[in-house]
Design a protein around this motif. Structure first.
Motif, PDB file in Angstrom:
ATOM      1  N   UNK A  74      12.391   1.053  65.935  1.00  0.00           N
ATOM      2  CA  UNK A  74      14.056   1.276  65.448  1.00  0.00           C
ATOM      3  C   UNK A  74      15.011   0.221  65.670  1.00  0.00           C
ATOM      4  N   UNK A  75      15.483  -0.149  64.960  1.00  0.00           N
ATOM      5  CA  UNK A  75      16.924  -0.877  65.189  1.00  0.00           C
ATOM      6  C   UNK A  75      18.292  -0.188  64.598  1.00  0.00           C
ATOM      7  N   UNK A  76      19.421  -0.674  66.030  1.00  0.00           N
ATOM      8  CA  UNK A  76      20.271  -0.681  64.846  1.00  0.00           C
ATOM      9  C   UNK A  76      21.258  -1.838  64.546  1.00  0.00           C
ATOM     10  N   UNK A  77      21.577  -1.902  63.118  1.00  0.00           N
ATOM     11  CA  UNK A  77      22.379  -2.798  62.674  1.00  0.00           C
ATOM     12  C   UNK A  77      23.265  -2.615  62.098  1.00  0.00           C
ATOM     13  N   UNK A  78      24.328  -3.922  61.079  1.00  0.00           N
ATOM     14  CA  UNK A  78      24.556  -3.991  60.852  1.00  0.00           C
ATOM     15  C   UNK A  78      24.828  -2.813  59.572  1.00  0.00           C
ATOM     16  N   UNK A  79      23.819  -2.993  59.017  1.00  0.00           N
ATOM     17  CA  UNK A  79      23.633  -2.462  57.716  1.00  0.00           C
ATOM     18  C   UNK A  79      23.194  -0.343  57.542  1.00  0.00           C
ATOM     19  N   UNK A  80      23.151  -0.214  59.358  1.00  0.00           N
ATOM     20  CA  UNK A  80      22.397   0.970  58.968  1.00  0.00           C
ATOM     21  C   UNK A  80      21.171   0.941  60.220  1.00  0.00           C
ATOM     22  N   UNK A  81      20.609   1.809  60.391  1.00  0.00           N
ATOM     23  CA  UNK A  81      19.280   1.976  61.176  1.00  0.00           C
ATOM     24  C   UNK A  81      18.105   1.436  60.848  1.00  0.00           C
ATOM     25  N   UNK A  82      17.524   0.468  60.812  1.00  0.00           N
ATOM     26  CA  UNK A  82      16.445   0.065  60.239  1.00  0.00           C
ATOM     27  C   UNK A  82      15.056   0.223  61.090  1.00  0.00           C
ATOM     28  N   UNK A  83      14.323   0.952  60.276  1.00  0.00           N
ATOM     29  CA  UNK A  83      13.151   1.956  60.685  1.00  0.00           C
ATOM     30  C   UNK A  83      11.941   1.331  60.823  1.00  0.00           C
ATOM     31  N   UNK A  84      11.124   0.847  61.624  1.00  0.00           N
ATOM     32  CA  UNK A  84      10.149  -0.264  61.358  1.00  0.00           C
ATOM     33  C   UNK A  84       8.428   0.540  61.187  1.00  0.00           C
ATOM     34  N   UNK A 112      23.089   2.503  68.668  1.00  0.00           N
ATOM     35  CA  UNK A 112      22.210   2.585  70.143  1.00  0.00           C
ATOM     36  C   UNK A 112      22.047   3.707  70.529  1.00  0.00           C
ATOM     37  N   UNK A 113      22.735   5.062  70.228  1.00  0.00           N
ATOM     38  CA  UNK A 113      22.441   6.916  70.301  1.00  0.00           C
ATOM     39  C   UNK A 113      21.479   6.620  69.667  1.00  0.00           C
ATOM     40  N   UNK A 114      22.096   6.939  68.663  1.00  0.00           N
ATOM     41  CA  UNK A 114      21.365   8.110  67.536  1.00  0.00           C
ATOM     42  C   UNK A 114      19.284   7.235  67.621  1.00  0.00           C
ATOM     43  N   UNK A 115      19.896   6.077  67.501  1.00  0.00           N
ATOM     44  CA  UNK A 115      18.010   5.211  67.644  1.00  0.00           C
ATOM     45  C   UNK A 115      17.483   5.927  68.837  1.00  0.00           C
ATOM     46  N   UNK A 116      17.602   5.708  69.886  1.00  0.00           N
ATOM     47  CA  UNK A 116      17.018   6.366  71.080  1.00  0.00           C
ATOM     48  C   UNK A 116      16.890   7.240  71.107  1.00  0.00           C
ATOM     49  N   UNK A 128       3.351   5.228  68.870  1.00  0.00           N
ATOM     50  CA  UNK A 128       3.589   4.048  69.260  1.00  0.00           C
ATOM     51  C   UNK A 128       5.234   3.330  69.654  1.00  0.00           C
ATOM     52  N   UNK A 129       6.358   3.622  69.754  1.00  0.00           N
ATOM     53  CA  UNK A 129       7.117   3.917  69.211  1.00  0.00           C
ATOM     54  C   UNK A 129       8.353   2.596  70.454  1.00  0.00           C
ATOM     55  N   UNK A 130       8.201   1.032  70.441  1.00  0.00           N
ATOM     56  CA  UNK A 130       8.526   0.659  71.160  1.00  0.00           C
ATOM     57  C   UNK A 130      10.365   0.478  71.540  1.00  0.00           C
ATOM     58  N   UNK A 131      10.729   0.306  72.353  1.00  0.00           N
ATOM     59  CA  UNK A 131      12.542  -0.163  72.398  1.00  0.00           C
ATOM     60  C   UNK A 131      12.746  -0.821  71.859  1.00  0.00           C
ATOM     61  N   UNK A 132      14.319  -1.022  71.175  1.00  0.00           N
ATOM     62  CA  UNK A 132      14.689  -2.272  70.029  1.00  0.00           C
ATOM     63  C   UNK A 132      15.414  -3.186  70.689  1.00  0.00           C
TER      64      UNK A 132
END
Length: 145
Positions: A74-84, A112-116, A128-132
């Motif tokens: 899960x990576x925060x971006x300017x368009x929102x949270x991107x979920x891989x 970042x807090x929400x992604x974490x 198997x989630x990895x840190x962004x």
């Protein structure tokens, strides 16, 4: 209840203005509920929910439900949270966005807090989630460790 009262008030205003033959203002008052609906739909409908088994991404047009066990990042971006999911960016949650300035300065924020939190919930169910990368404690993938 408040919406009903406001709707009744607007009907009363329109009735008075029709009697006065002020059709320009009538058109504006008739368009006001449509504008209010569009405003709500655009800015207040998007949300991100997290249950014990799934991530719920509600955007303008549709709601996506993602099984937590399938999330890889899960990576925060300017368009929102991107979920891989499946090695590719599969979903974007529009409700929480990270500013470009915060990304350039590598400063943590609410996104970042929400992604974490999502990452921790996915780890709790065995994903198997990895840190962004981009978080202050995680170096970018091309930097030496």
């Amino acid at each position: 209840m408040v919406i009903v009262v406001l709707a009744l008030m607007e009907i009363g205003f329109v009735a008075v203005l029709v009697d006065e033959r002020n059709f320009g203002v009538v058109v504006l008052l008739v368009m006001l509920p449509g504008f209010a609906g569009w405003f709500w739909w655009s800015f207040f409908r998007p949300s991100i929910g997290l249950t014990s088994t799934e991530l719920v991404l509600r955007n303008k047009r549709r709601t996506e439900r993602v099984d937590l066990r399938t999330i890889e990042a899960v990576m925060p971006s300017s368009e929102g949270l991107v979920v891989f999911v499946g090695g590719r960016p599969a979903y974007v949650g529009w409700a929480v966005q990270k500013s470009n300035l915060a990304m350039w300065l590598r400063r943590p924020g609410r996104a970042d807090q929400v992604a974490e939190q999502i990452r921790q919930a996915a780890l709790a169910v065995g994903a198997p989630v990895r840190p962004a990368f981009g978080l202050p404690d995680v170096p970018p993938p091309d930097s030496p460790r």
